[in-house]
Design an enzyme around this catalytic site. Structure first.
Site, PDB file in Angstrom:
ATOM      1  N   GLU A 124       0.819  -1.218   0.000  1.00 50.99           N
ATOM      2  CA  GLU A 124       0.000   0.000   0.000  1.00 50.99           C
ATOM      3  C   GLU A 124       0.856   1.273   0.000  1.00 50.99           C
ATOM      4  O   GLU A 124       0.866   2.052   0.963  1.00 50.99           O
ATOM      5  CB  GLU A 124      -0.980  -0.029   1.174  1.00 50.99           C
ATOM      6  N   GLU A 164      -4.758  -8.900  -1.305  1.00 55.65           N
ATOM      7  CA  GLU A 164      -5.266  -8.641   0.046  1.00 55.65           C
ATOM      8  C   GLU A 164      -6.689  -8.106   0.040  1.00 55.65           C
ATOM      9  O   GLU A 164      -7.015  -7.203  -0.725  1.00 55.65           O
ATOM     10  CB  GLU A 164      -4.378  -7.623   0.771  1.00 55.65           C
TER      11      GLU A 164
END
Length: 480
Positions: free
Chosen positions: A240, A335
């Protein structure tokens, strides 16, 4: 399993006919011979939103027949194939590993066999993501080169994997003993803080003078894991990279990632003879332009195997945008969490539609849910880490509870092994589906009824139809 389900009348009649195995007397006492029993051509496993069926094999006869009916057809064509499958699974977080490691040897062996075995009722997890250093679902923040404030170690002489050797490495070794071919992806949440411009585990960016050191950090990690008998198949550059508020975390632009890859990481891997795949992005579907920008740079692209995505923002179809721009590069879905405040039926439907089926329809080779295990308080986690992440398992002492993401992944992992290939299937409104051809030649359909009422449908394959039905919100796996 269908006693409480309101099925269409014609389908009930057809199931009744299929199930008739006795003779009867018609008008005037004439003996009416029963129809010969049909063979069962298709096996079905079902999970229902009310949890009355949880990955349960159905006692039904589903046959391919020549007759027609008024139900919509899902046309399956095994002559049209798309991407290969590398696996389905979870992130084995540091917290997950410590909870599994905390079980006694007998219970741990039984659980790991259930999760990673390929026989009996095992669910056959075939892909794992692990954190390089700590994730926010580790008990504490750490890297492999932590130093007192003010110190640096550009040559990484103090690199040490020791924190991972307590729980993560031992659990991975036990998993590899069960499934030696399982693939492992490593993702960093943050480099050592002395490499960052803010000197903190939260946020900040990698200082340009340490790009070379950080590339060496990846090399040392892969070599240290290999020395422990663990092959890291792929790494992402940064978990991220546009979210700097987690603990740990780091911000990295597409330009910075491209620079790091083409001038440091790619050449470092090449010099060390490392074949571990380099994956970019590893963030949400709302910004496909980020990986496209990196792949548009030929000097960076030569080292990049593919791009990875999460779905906390954006639309799963973003993966296809990247595929269209760079069809020679792989795609991964790495994810998606389920929340402690979530509801089983809602999570089952959304994740099956978007994460498992949707990612595969959009060229992904992998579909991973987030954490494998948590305790009853949704820990362990770092200070500032996720407090509501509900794993596939809740482990409390010797008690092991299987949560919704266990079934979400198991519907795929148990039946679609690595090496399977997605094949063509048509979509029917309210019945999102994807079909694979396995290495053994069998076909597997994953399907979810994301409508509000029961729906009958045909699986039409090679000109014949197999009639079935799904209640609203249910997910199923069909195999023939």
């Amino acid at each position: 399993m269908y006693r409480k389900t309101k099925l269409p009348r014609a389908l009930l009649l057809l199931l009744l006919i299929w199930g008739t195995n006795c003779s009867d007397k018609g008008m005037g006492g004439t003996v009416v011979q029963p129809l010969p029993p049909r063979p069962n051509d298709v096996d079905m496993w079902l999970t229902k939103p009310d949890q009355t069926a949880l990955l349960q094999k159905q006692d039904l006869t589903i046959s391919f027949v020549d007759t027609t009916n008024n139900y919509p057809n899902i046309d399956v064509d095994s002559s049209i194939s798309y991407q290969p499958v590398e696996g389905f699974g979870y992130t084995l977080t540091g917290g997950s590993a410590s909870l599994i490691r905390g079980l006694n040897a007998t219970n741990r062996a039984s659980l790991l066999q259930e999760l990673f075995g390929t026989t009996g009722n095992a669910i056959g997890i075939s892909y794992l993501r692990v954190s390089i250093g700590a994730s926010d679902l580790s008990e504490t923040v750490f890297s492999y080169n932590d130093l007192p404030a003010g110190q640096t170690d550009p040559d990484l002489t103090k690199f040490n994997l020791s924190q991972d050797t307590i729980d993560l490495v031992p659990v991975l070794k036990e998993i590899l003993a069960i499934n030696p071919s399982i693939k492992i992806m490593g993702s960093p949440w943050s480099p050592p803080v002395w490499m960052k411009d803010n000197g903190k585990s939260i946020g900040g960016s990698l200082l340009p003078q340490y790009y070379g050191s950080y590339a060496k950090y990846f090399v040392k990690y892969i070599e240290a894991m290999k020395a422990n008998g663990i092959n890291v198949d792929a790494i992402t550059i940064q978990n991220e990279p546009q979210h700097g508020g987690n603990n740990p975390s780091m911000v990295m632009s597409a330009e910075q990632q491209a620079d790091f890859i083409k001038n440091h990481l790619g050449p470092a891997f090449q010099a060390a003879g490392i074949t571990t795949k380099i994956i970019v992005w590893d963030h949400n579907c709302d910004n496909p332009d980020y990986p496209i920008a990196i792949l548009n740079d030929p000097a960076a692209k030569q080292y990049v195997h593919g791009s990875a995505f999460h779905l906390y923002a954006g639309d799963i179809n973003a993966l296809s945008k990247v595929h269209t721009a760079h069809p020679d590069k792989a795609l991964y879905f790495t994810e998606q969490w389920t929340s402690s405040k979530g509801e089983f039926g809602g999570d089952l439907k959304w994740h099956m539609k978007n994460v498992i089926i949707g990612s595969m329809l959009n060229w992904s080779r992998v579909a991973l849910e987030w954490n494998l295990a948590n305790d009853a308080t949704f820990g362990p986690h770092t200070q500032g880490g996720c407090t509501e992440c509900k794993g596939a398992l809740t482990i409390s002492g010797t008690s092991i509870q299987r949560n919704v993401s266990y079934y979400i992944v198991a519907h795929a992992s148990r039946f679609v092994p690595a090496g399977s290939v997605r094949i063509s299937s048509t979509q029917v409104a309210g019945l999102t589906n994807v079909v694979f051809k396995r290495p053994d030649g069998k076909k597997v359909m994953l399907i979810v009824n994301d409508g509000n009422s029961a729906a009958g449908f045909n699986i039409r394959y090679k000109g014949k139809r197999a009639l079935s039905s799904l209640s609203a919100g249910s997910a199923a796996t069909f195999i023939w």
